[in-house]
Scaffold this active site. Structure first.
Site, PDB file in Angstrom:
ATOM      1  N   GLU A 142       0.838  -1.199   0.000  1.00  0.00           N
ATOM      2  CA  GLU A 142       0.000   0.000   0.000  1.00  0.00           C
ATOM      3  C   GLU A 142       0.876   1.253   0.000  1.00  0.00           C
ATOM      4  OE1 GLU A 142      -2.493  -0.587   3.491  1.00  0.00           O
ATOM      5  OE2 GLU A 142      -2.945  -2.612   2.772  1.00  0.00           O
ATOM      6  N   GLU A 195      -4.871  -6.637   2.782  1.00  0.00           N
ATOM      7  CA  GLU A 195      -3.663  -7.339   3.227  1.00  0.00           C
ATOM      8  C   GLU A 195      -3.650  -8.814   2.834  1.00  0.00           C
ATOM      9  OE1 GLU A 195      -4.995  -4.885   4.951  1.00  0.00           O
ATOM     10  OE2 GLU A 195      -3.301  -3.531   5.278  1.00  0.00           O
ATOM     11  N   PHE A 197       2.190  -1.547   8.822  1.00  0.00           N
ATOM     12  CA  PHE A 197       2.544  -1.667  10.237  1.00  0.00           C
ATOM     13  C   PHE A 197       2.479  -3.151  10.596  1.00  0.00           C
ATOM     14  CE2 PHE A 197       2.410   2.653  12.211  1.00  0.00           C
ATOM     15  CZ  PHE A 197       2.001   3.382  11.104  1.00  0.00           C
ATOM     16  N   ASP A 207       1.505  -4.588  13.132  1.00  0.00           N
ATOM     17  CA  ASP A 207       0.235  -4.926  13.781  1.00  0.00           C
ATOM     18  C   ASP A 207      -0.758  -5.493  12.752  1.00  0.00           C
ATOM     19  OD1 ASP A 207       0.534  -2.750  16.390  1.00  0.00           O
ATOM     20  OD2 ASP A 207       1.581  -2.302  14.524  1.00  0.00           O
ATOM     21  N   PHE A 208      -0.659  -4.999  11.509  1.00  0.00           N
ATOM     22  CA  PHE A 208      -1.620  -5.416  10.479  1.00  0.00           C
ATOM     23  C   PHE A 208      -1.375  -6.839   9.988  1.00  0.00           C
ATOM     24  CE2 PHE A 208      -1.538  -0.679   8.928  1.00  0.00           C
ATOM     25  CZ  PHE A 208      -1.953  -0.263  10.180  1.00  0.00           C
ATOM     26  N   HIS A 247      -0.584   0.381  16.708  1.00  0.00           N
ATOM     27  CA  HIS A 247       0.420   0.741  15.702  1.00  0.00           C
ATOM     28  C   HIS A 247       1.829   0.749  16.277  1.00  0.00           C
ATOM     29  CE1 HIS A 247      -3.130   2.176  13.544  1.00  0.00           C
ATOM     30  NE2 HIS A 247      -2.412   2.279  12.460  1.00  0.00           N
TER      31      HIS A 247
END
Ligand SMILES: Cc1ncc(C[n+]2csc(CCOP(=O)(O)OP(=O)(O)O)c2C)c(N)n1
Lengths: 324, 317
Positions: A29, A60, A83, A85-86, A129
């Site tokens: 992205e 994702e 990130f 976290d994603f 994040h």
């Protein structure tokens, strides 16, 4: 030798590999025109064009699925997850698909993908994040896990990750992007699974990763003033893990401290401590001590976030009082 | 196509019998009654196209030409299995036949098929990637991510929903916002609404040919909904009792294989030719079963093979 930022080292490391292998492509992205939200892919679109550096929708699973499908049919891929976290959003592809295909197909499928992602705290971004999630990946059979602490390692380990036929999760640390370091000229290629002794010492061993490496080094400087000689090991990769370097150092010093940014429960430091307890117990002169973030989601306020992460002060204090 | 449908049917019936004899362990998901979809698409594919299937992937694997013996041996967990006994029924893969894997977690492989199509596009080949999945899969996020992604990148990929009216045990219309869970959503991605009789191998073949042509022309992906029915339950553990008897009855009337048989007779193929085909398939299934039963149990050291590309399993030095 030139001074380079960690951030620029990321794009240089990718560029080095894209020049070498004309098949290598990258997707993610905002990585193309925008140069990445952390500006780690600046210049790549201009050099390699929109076929090789591709922007994606916020999808994702589609990003990592496409990376895997391309990689297993002959096109190696670097995929960015903005990130770390994603990774939770596409963890099926990471943990169940990429990691398992080789084994469950009896060796028929190889997935040469590098998943790059921004890991770690220090930016006051709050609990969704800022996480350090290398443990999520470390425990999955089939994934390799890398987390460089300095610009030269970013380039060398990126090359190693890209050239490795297995899926590698490459954790870049957000709070290191602006830091600088010496980078030798010419091609840099490292090896996965080799730790670096970044400071030699004789009294204790401090094993650290990513942002915790410079902090451990600063703590070691202060310890030296107190007459404690600390050896600092930058693990650089958790899978493969350089247990030889850790055990060798512990045999020499007799004391081990691990410094990790992730929450304490089931952190990689526990694995390292258990390996040392099993294999070098009689060389230890005291218990292995883990310095970690507490088992909490990360707070956003500066004062609280700073308190959560192992600081130079906390590393120094913990080692000093233990060694007393 | 008659012969392939016969192979799929007889192979899976045998797999079922071997279950009953407790020779096949774990679980397995049969596609008895759904053979026309795998057959129509399988026959329309080029040998270098890519197939991505679900845990219900026996038929799609065999339709790509994977040898029956090693496939059967895999179900029995033998060393001569197509995955050396490491994958089992739900993960059948044969890269050399373009069978790129059977994926047991709903939705992921639609995204992965995109990647194979992307790679074909980059390499400039005319390969197409085909992802088969069930009606239930249309309700997971990956389905929607995959479709949007494939369209914006113009990928040569074909998404084939095998709508057998049930997800696991729940009728699909109880849990979907639209009656045709795939086709009715095609418009959301700018795609045509394509529904085909999934029990008619010829109709399936025709649709497959046209969507493959489109993909090879560079005109992008397609979403096809093939309406069909599984004769048995969802998996080994399921007798399928939740389905009304009249519904099962009506679909058994429309069994794709007798229907195809009848069509061939009408076209002038003789009963004896057809029974010769049936007979030779029966012999091959018999041989495959023998091959599988003769296979050795995998050696213990195989446990530690192929986690990594160096062949081993060691994550530390
Ligand atoms: C992500 C995920 N959720 C749930 C399951 C459990 N599960 C296996 S098969 C199935 C039903 C799938 O139905 P459908 O997509 O219609 O395929 P069919 O079995 O009819 O071929 C479910 C819920 C799973 N494998 N993966």
């Amino acid at each position: 030798m030139a001074q380079l930022s960690y951030r620029d080292a990321v794009s240089l490391g990718i560029a080095q590999e894209m020049r070498r292998d004309p098949n290598l492509v990258m997707l993610g992205e905002d990585i193309a025109g925008a140069g990445g939200v952390f500006k780690t892919t600046v210049g790549l679109l201009d050099e390699f064009g929109p076929k090789r550096i591709r922007d994606t929708p916020i999808s994702e699973q589609a990003i990592l699925g496409a990376a895997m499908g391309a990689a297993m049919t002959g096109i190696p891929v670097i995929a960015e997850i903005m990130f770390s976290d994603f990774l939770a959003v596409c963890f099926d592809i990471v943990a169940n698909e990429m990691a398992k295909s080789r084994y469950m197909t009896g060796g028929q499928v190889t997935v040469p993908v590098v998943i790059r992602t921004a890991n770690g705290a220090g930016s006051r971004f709050g609990a969704q994040h800022s996480q350090s999630v290398e443990n999520w990946c470390m425990m999955i059979p089939g994934l390799k896990v890398v987390a460089p602490s300095n610009p030269a390692d970013v380039i060398g380990l990126m090359a190693a990750a890209v050239r490795d036929p297995d899926p590698v999760v490459f954790f870049e640390h957000k709070s290191l992007f602006a830091t600088k370091g010496e980078v030798p000229s010419g091609e840099i290629v490292d090896e996965l699974g080799k730790a670096t002794t970044v400071r030699t010492g004789s009294d204790c061993t401090i094993a650290a990763l990513a942002l915790m490496v410079p902090r451990a080094l600063q703590a070691a400087d202060r310890l030296a003033e107190d007459g404690i000689s600390a050896e600092v090991i930058d693990l650089r990769s958790l899978v493969p893990l350089d247990t030889r370097a850790i055990l060798g150092s512990v045999v020499k010093t007799g004391h081990l401290f691990t410094v990790e940014e992730n929450p304490r429960l089931c952190g990689w430091g526990a694995e390292v401590a258990s390996i040392v307890a099993e294999e070098a117990f009689w060389d230890l002169d005291g218990p292995v001590v883990r310095i970690t973030t507490p088992h909490i989601p990360l707070p956003s306020a500066e004062a609280l976030e700073d308190l959560a992460l192992p600081s130079v002060e906390r590393i120094y204090e913990t080692v000093r009082t233990t060694m007393d | 196509m008659y012969e392939l449908q016969q192979s799929l049917r007889q192979f899976e019936k045998r797999a079922y019998d071997l279950f009953m004899e407790n020779l096949v362990k774990g679980t397995s998901h049969l596609s008895l009654g759904m053979e026309a979809v795998a057959t129509g698409f399988g026959r329309a594919m080029h040998s270098d196209d890519y197939t991505f299937a679900t845990y219900r992937g026996h038929a799609h694997t065999i339709a790509r030409g994977a040898p029956l013996g090693p496939v059967m041996a895999e179900l029995l967990g033998r060393e001569n299995g197509i995955l050396k006994g490491k994958g089992g029924s739900m993960h059948l893969t044969s890269v050399e036949h373009g069978m790129m894997g059977s994926y047991a977690i709903i939705g992921a492989h639609l995204c992965i098929a995109n990647g194979a199509a992307w790679s074909a596009q980059m390499r400039g080949t005319d390969q197409v990637a085909v992802a088969f999945f069930g009606d239930g899969t249309t309700n997971i996020g990956a389905f929607h991510e995959a479709l949007n992604f494939a369209v914006i990148w113009d990928l040569p990929v074909v998404f084939v929903c095998e709508n057998n009216l049930y997800m696991e045990y729940t009728p699909i219309d109880l849990v979907s916002a639209v009656p045709n869970p795939a086709a009715d959503r095609a418009a959301a991605y700018g795609l045509d609404r394509i529904i085909v009789d999934g029990n008619d191998a010829d109709a399936v073949y025709e649709v497959a040919t046209s969507v493959f042509d489109r993909a090879r022309r560079g005109a992008g992906p397609s979403l096809v909904e093939a309406v069909t029915y599984r004769h048995g339950g969802h998996s080994r553990a399921d007798p399928g009792k939740y389905r009304p008897a009249e519904e099962v009855e009506a679909w058994l009337e429309r069994d794709p294989i007798p229907m195809y048989h009848q069509r061939l007779l009408e076209l002038g193929v003789s009963e004896s030719e057809l029974s010769a085909i049936q007979q030779s398939v029966a012999e091959r299934v018999e041989e495959a079963t023998e091959f599988a039963k003769q296979g050795a149990v995998p050696a213990a050291d195989q446990l530690f093979v192929d986690v990594w590309s160096d062949g081993g399993a060691s994550w530390r030095n």
